[in-house]
Design a protein around this motif. Sequence first.
Motif, PDB file in Angstrom:
ATOM      1  N   GLU A  15       0.820  -1.217   0.000  1.00 37.02           N
ATOM      2  CA  GLU A  15       0.000   0.000   0.000  1.00 37.02           C
ATOM      3  C   GLU A  15       0.852   1.264   0.000  1.00 37.02           C
ATOM      4  N   VAL A  16       2.011   1.198   0.629  1.00 36.92           N
ATOM      5  CA  VAL A  16       2.899   2.364   0.665  1.00 36.92           C
ATOM      6  C   VAL A  16       3.243   2.822  -0.749  1.00 36.92           C
ATOM      7  N   VAL A  17       3.470   1.882  -1.645  1.00 35.94           N
ATOM      8  CA  VAL A  17       3.808   2.205  -3.031  1.00 35.94           C
ATOM      9  C   VAL A  17       2.644   2.921  -3.711  1.00 35.94           C
ATOM     10  N   LEU A  18       1.428   2.495  -3.398  1.00 37.33           N
ATOM     11  CA  LEU A  18       0.254   3.092  -4.027  1.00 37.33           C
ATOM     12  C   LEU A  18       0.010   4.525  -3.557  1.00 37.33           C
ATOM     13  N   ARG A  19       0.526   4.862  -2.402  1.00 40.07           N
ATOM     14  CA  ARG A  19       0.305   6.197  -1.838  1.00 40.07           C
ATOM     15  C   ARG A  19       1.432   7.180  -2.156  1.00 40.07           C
ATOM     16  N   ARG A  20       2.503   6.700  -2.773  1.00 39.01           N
ATOM     17  CA  ARG A  20       3.627   7.577  -3.125  1.00 39.01           C
ATOM     18  C   ARG A  20       3.364   8.153  -4.515  1.00 39.01           C
ATOM     19  N   THR A  45      -5.053 -11.245 -10.735  1.00 38.92           N
ATOM     20  CA  THR A  45      -5.478 -11.131  -9.348  1.00 38.92           C
ATOM     21  C   THR A  45      -4.579 -10.096  -8.696  1.00 38.92           C
ATOM     22  N   LEU A  46      -5.190  -9.074  -8.121  1.00 43.08           N
ATOM     23  CA  LEU A  46      -4.450  -7.996  -7.460  1.00 43.08           C
ATOM     24  C   LEU A  46      -4.779  -8.000  -5.980  1.00 43.08           C
ATOM     25  N   GLN A  47      -3.746  -7.989  -5.160  1.00 46.18           N
ATOM     26  CA  GLN A  47      -3.920  -7.841  -3.727  1.00 46.18           C
ATOM     27  C   GLN A  47      -3.020  -6.717  -3.244  1.00 46.18           C
ATOM     28  N   VAL A  48      -3.501  -5.990  -2.246  1.00 50.67           N
ATOM     29  CA  VAL A  48      -2.722  -4.916  -1.642  1.00 50.67           C
ATOM     30  C   VAL A  48      -2.320  -5.356  -0.241  1.00 50.67           C
ATOM     31  N   PHE A  49      -1.040  -5.207   0.043  1.00 52.93           N
ATOM     32  CA  PHE A  49      -0.533  -5.493   1.384  1.00 52.93           C
ATOM     33  C   PHE A  49      -0.693  -4.204   2.190  1.00 52.93           C
ATOM     34  N   PRO A  50      -1.638  -4.188   3.153  1.00 52.85           N
ATOM     35  CA  PRO A  50      -1.973  -2.935   3.834  1.00 52.85           C
ATOM     36  C   PRO A  50      -0.871  -2.440   4.760  1.00 52.85           C
ATOM     37  N   ILE A  51      -0.845  -1.129   4.926  1.00 47.23           N
ATOM     38  CA  ILE A  51       0.150  -0.482   5.781  1.00 47.23           C
ATOM     39  C   ILE A  51       0.109  -1.040   7.194  1.00 47.23           C
ATOM     40  N   ASP A  52      -1.086  -1.302   7.701  1.00 49.11           N
ATOM     41  CA  ASP A  52      -1.223  -1.726   9.098  1.00 49.11           C
ATOM     42  C   ASP A  52      -1.171  -3.242   9.299  1.00 49.11           C
ATOM     43  N   ALA A  53      -0.796  -3.989   8.271  1.00 52.96           N
ATOM     44  CA  ALA A  53      -0.725  -5.449   8.399  1.00 52.96           C
ATOM     45  C   ALA A  53       0.485  -5.854   9.217  1.00 52.96           C
ATOM     46  N   PHE A 101       5.332 -16.053  -0.743  1.00 56.56           N
ATOM     47  CA  PHE A 101       4.254 -15.372  -1.457  1.00 56.56           C
ATOM     48  C   PHE A 101       2.905 -15.742  -0.845  1.00 56.56           C
ATOM     49  N   GLY A 102       2.733 -17.007  -0.518  1.00 58.02           N
ATOM     50  CA  GLY A 102       1.499 -17.451   0.108  1.00 58.02           C
ATOM     51  C   GLY A 102       1.249 -16.761   1.446  1.00 58.02           C
ATOM     52  N   ARG A 103       2.297 -16.597   2.253  1.00 58.77           N
ATOM     53  CA  ARG A 103       2.150 -15.891   3.533  1.00 58.77           C
ATOM     54  C   ARG A 103       1.786 -14.430   3.304  1.00 58.77           C
ATOM     55  N   LEU A 104       2.419 -13.803   2.318  1.00 60.41           N
ATOM     56  CA  LEU A 104       2.083 -12.413   2.010  1.00 60.41           C
ATOM     57  C   LEU A 104       0.628 -12.300   1.561  1.00 60.41           C
ATOM     58  N   ALA A 105       0.183 -13.237   0.728  1.00 62.45           N
ATOM     59  CA  ALA A 105      -1.203 -13.218   0.238  1.00 62.45           C
ATOM     60  C   ALA A 105      -2.195 -13.381   1.382  1.00 62.45           C
ATOM     61  N   GLN A 106      -1.859 -14.193   2.374  1.00 61.64           N
ATOM     62  CA  GLN A 106      -2.750 -14.382   3.525  1.00 61.64           C
ATOM     63  C   GLN A 106      -2.911 -13.104   4.336  1.00 61.64           C
ATOM     64  N   HIS A 107      -1.869 -12.287   4.408  1.00 61.63           N
ATOM     65  CA  HIS A 107      -1.901 -11.051   5.196  1.00 61.63           C
ATOM     66  C   HIS A 107      -2.381  -9.852   4.382  1.00 61.63           C
ATOM     67  N   ALA A 108      -2.460 -10.015   3.074  1.00 60.83           N
ATOM     68  CA  ALA A 108      -2.904  -8.922   2.198  1.00 60.83           C
ATOM     69  C   ALA A 108      -4.430  -8.847   2.190  1.00 60.83           C
ATOM     70  N   LEU A 109      -4.940  -7.708   1.720  1.00 63.23           N
ATOM     71  CA  LEU A 109      -6.386  -7.571   1.525  1.00 63.23           C
ATOM     72  C   LEU A 109      -6.838  -8.558   0.458  1.00 63.23           C
ATOM     73  N   ASP A 110      -8.087  -9.003   0.549  1.00 60.82           N
ATOM     74  CA  ASP A 110      -8.578  -9.897  -0.493  1.00 60.82           C
ATOM     75  C   ASP A 110      -8.691  -9.092  -1.798  1.00 60.82           C
TER      76      ASP A 110
END
Length: 124
Positions: A15-20, A45-53, A101-110
């Motif tokens: 998400e940080v990248v999306l806000r820069r 398939t697009l997922q965003v890894f949130p700042i507060d994750a 990658f699987g762990r990152l996907a689990q913590h990312a937004l759906d």
Amino acid sequence: MTATDGPTFHLIIDEVVLRRPVGGDRIMRAQLRRMVELAELPSITLQVFPIDAVTPPSPGGAFSVLRFKDDLDVGVVAVPNHLSSVYFDEPCDVEAYVEMFGRLAQHALDPDDSVKLVARLGNA
């Protein structure tokens, strides 16, 4: 040719990248809106890894896992650096990145919530 005949892409973007605002606000908003359009394709398939994750262990940067549908090869991992990329093709290395990658996907937004966030940022 159907969507399943060609390549599929599963992307996780911080998400940080999306806000820069790279290139300025107008250009950034246009890029975000384009991401939303592309995320509607059945092959993406697009997922965003949130700042507060809670951040799971990661390699410390970007990486790409390239896997092939024929199952004859475990795939290749590309890790970019400032000059080029480093490639890993040993099965144990590829599987370690696939697991990461699987762990990152689990913590990312759906995917649905991810697209909504990108759309909201693109319309801000």
